[in-house]
Scaffold this motif. Structure first.
Motif, PDB file in Angstrom:
ATOM      1  N   UNK A  19      37.410  37.520  42.546  1.00 60.27           N
ATOM      2  CA  UNK A  19      36.977  38.910  42.681  1.00 60.27           C
ATOM      3  C   UNK A  19      38.190  39.840  42.737  1.00 60.27           C
ATOM      4  N   UNK A  20      39.183  39.457  43.513  1.00 65.47           N
ATOM      5  CA  UNK A  20      40.392  40.283  43.627  1.00 65.47           C
ATOM      6  C   UNK A  20      41.120  40.346  42.284  1.00 65.47           C
ATOM      7  N   UNK A  21      41.094  39.241  41.554  1.00 65.45           N
ATOM      8  CA  UNK A  21      41.757  39.225  40.248  1.00 65.45           C
ATOM      9  C   UNK A  21      41.031  40.139  39.266  1.00 65.45           C
ATOM     10  N   UNK A  22      39.705  40.048  39.303  1.00 67.70           N
ATOM     11  CA  UNK A  22      38.926  40.886  38.385  1.00 67.70           C
ATOM     12  C   UNK A  22      39.071  42.370  38.710  1.00 67.70           C
ATOM     13  N   UNK A  23      39.348  42.669  39.984  1.00 68.99           N
ATOM     14  CA  UNK A  23      39.590  44.065  40.382  1.00 68.99           C
ATOM     15  C   UNK A  23      41.026  44.492  40.032  1.00 68.99           C
ATOM     16  N   UNK A  24      41.773  43.545  39.461  1.00 68.09           N
ATOM     17  CA  UNK A  24      43.194  43.761  39.115  1.00 68.09           C
ATOM     18  C   UNK A  24      43.993  44.187  40.338  1.00 68.09           C
ATOM     19  N   UNK A  25      43.719  43.531  41.441  1.00 62.77           N
ATOM     20  CA  UNK A  25      44.408  43.840  42.689  1.00 62.77           C
ATOM     21  C   UNK A  25      45.837  43.313  42.645  1.00 62.77           C
ATOM     22  N   UNK A  26      46.712  43.995  43.336  1.00 58.89           N
ATOM     23  CA  UNK A  26      48.113  43.590  43.425  1.00 58.89           C
ATOM     24  C   UNK A  26      48.217  42.126  43.887  1.00 58.89           C
ATOM     25  N   UNK A  27      49.113  41.369  43.293  1.00 64.16           N
ATOM     26  CA  UNK A  27      49.193  39.921  43.587  1.00 64.16           C
ATOM     27  C   UNK A  27      49.556  39.628  45.039  1.00 64.16           C
ATOM     28  N   UNK A  28      50.474  40.436  45.568  1.00 62.71           N
ATOM     29  CA  UNK A  28      50.888  40.201  46.955  1.00 62.71           C
ATOM     30  C   UNK A  28      49.768  40.546  47.935  1.00 62.71           C
TER      31      UNK A  28
END
Ligand code: AHG
Ligand code: MN
Ligand code: MN
Length: 314
Positions: A19-28
């Motif tokens: 989900x965080x990846x799909x939201x293009x959230x910062x990696x850190x």
């Protein structure tokens, strides 16, 4: 609010990291959030089977710490230290900022086990977390880049926001958090109220406000645990929680950095409001780590009505 699939359903499930990846959230930031989610698995284990006694120490509010408070704190702290992306850490259970890595992109403050005194009677408790960019943890809550809580109830759930909606995940049989509700939204006004603090110590404004809710037929829903009480309002989309200024405690009981700011951020992301009765919680600039403030939090119109009563009667 979008309901995804019932927790435990065998349909294809989106887990927290995805989900965080799909939201293009910062990696850190993704790293910090997922580390906290992982840490919660060990906290659950401690809650289920751990020692219910006192730790023999006290926290910065002079309260006796339970062995579970200390253990939960240690579990989270260790994860944050080893995440490699955290500058500073602050916990309700320790009295000072722990400097981890000046190069860390984020700083994290947490209440490792809110409501821990409810574990011995088997009521729901939670972990509350706030995340800021950089090293400063004494900023106004408006600057949070993420907030989340984990609720240890009959099921374990995790609710987070990074400023793009509020999303709920439930733990499945494999102890993975999978998406259950996306973009949770509150109605403009509700029909349940969760009033904290001793009623005979309420000021005139709070007393009149609560009486007005009762006259309207609002249902009482107060568990004594901040996380389940807020979770109920968020997930039902309806209601108001208060822990107001009291005659003998003008700043109430709950802690700005560890409890109020993260919940205010989540509730505002869901279209609700959080106020001391006189100003927005998120606009308060903390003066000290252990600052407390009164809170009225939940559906927007309910909080605005509370502000009107406080402005008029105090
Ligand atoms: P903590 O267990 O971290 O000290 O905080 C407990 C809080 C919160 O969960 C709840 O809303 C409030 O204390 C309850 O206080 P009262 O017992 O005064 O109702
Ligand atoms: Mn707490
Ligand atoms: Mn606590």
């Amino acid at each position: 609010m979008t309901a995804i699939s019932p927790p435990g359903s065998t349909k294809f499930q989106i887990d927290l990291r995805r989900h965080l990846r799909e939201e293009e959230e910062d990696r850190d930031l993704t790293r910090v959030i997922c580390e906290i989610a992982d840490a919660s698995k060990y906290i659950i284990n401690a809650i289920r089977t751990g020692d219910l006694g006192l730790a023999g120490t006290s926290n910065l509010y002079g309260e006796n710490q339970l062995a579970l408070d200390v253990l939960s704190d240690r579990i989270l702290r260790k994860r944050m230290i080893h995440s490699g992306v955290v500058a500073n850490i602050l916990s309700e259970e320790t009295s000072e900022v722990i400097e981890v890595d000046p190069g860390g992109k984020y700083s994290v403050a947490f209440d490792p086990l809110d409501g821990s005194s409810l574990v011995d009677v088997n009521l729901a408790v939670g972990t509350i977390v706030t995340i800021y960019e950089g090293s400063d943890l004494l900023q106004s809550g408006r600057n949070q880049v993420a907030a989340m809580y984990i609720l240890y109830g009959p099921r374990t759930s995790l609710v987070y926001s990074t400023g793009r909606g509020v999303h709920e995940f439930c733990m499945n049989q494999l102890m993975e958090f999978t998406l259950t509700k996306e973009n949770i939204q509150l109605q403009p006004s509700g029909n349940i109220y969760a009033p904290g603090g001793q009623r005979n110590l309420y000021t005139e404004g709070t007393e009149k406000y609560v009486s007005s809710l009762e006259e309207k037929g609002y249902k009482l829903r107060y568990s004594g645990g901040f996380v389940p009480d807020i979770n109920q309002i968020l997930l039902k989309g309806s209601g108001i929680f208060l822990y107001p200024h009291l005659r003998d405690k003008p700043k109430g009981k709950l802690r700005l950095i560890f409890e109020l700011n993260p919940m205010a951020y989540l509730i505002e992301q869901a279209g609700g409001k959080a106020s001391t009765g006189r100003q927005s919680i998120l606009d308060i600039k903390p003066e000290s780590i252990d600052d407390c403030a009164p809170i009225f939090i939940g559906c927007r119109e309910d909080v605005e009505r509370a502000e009107e009563y406080i402005a008029r009667y105090g």
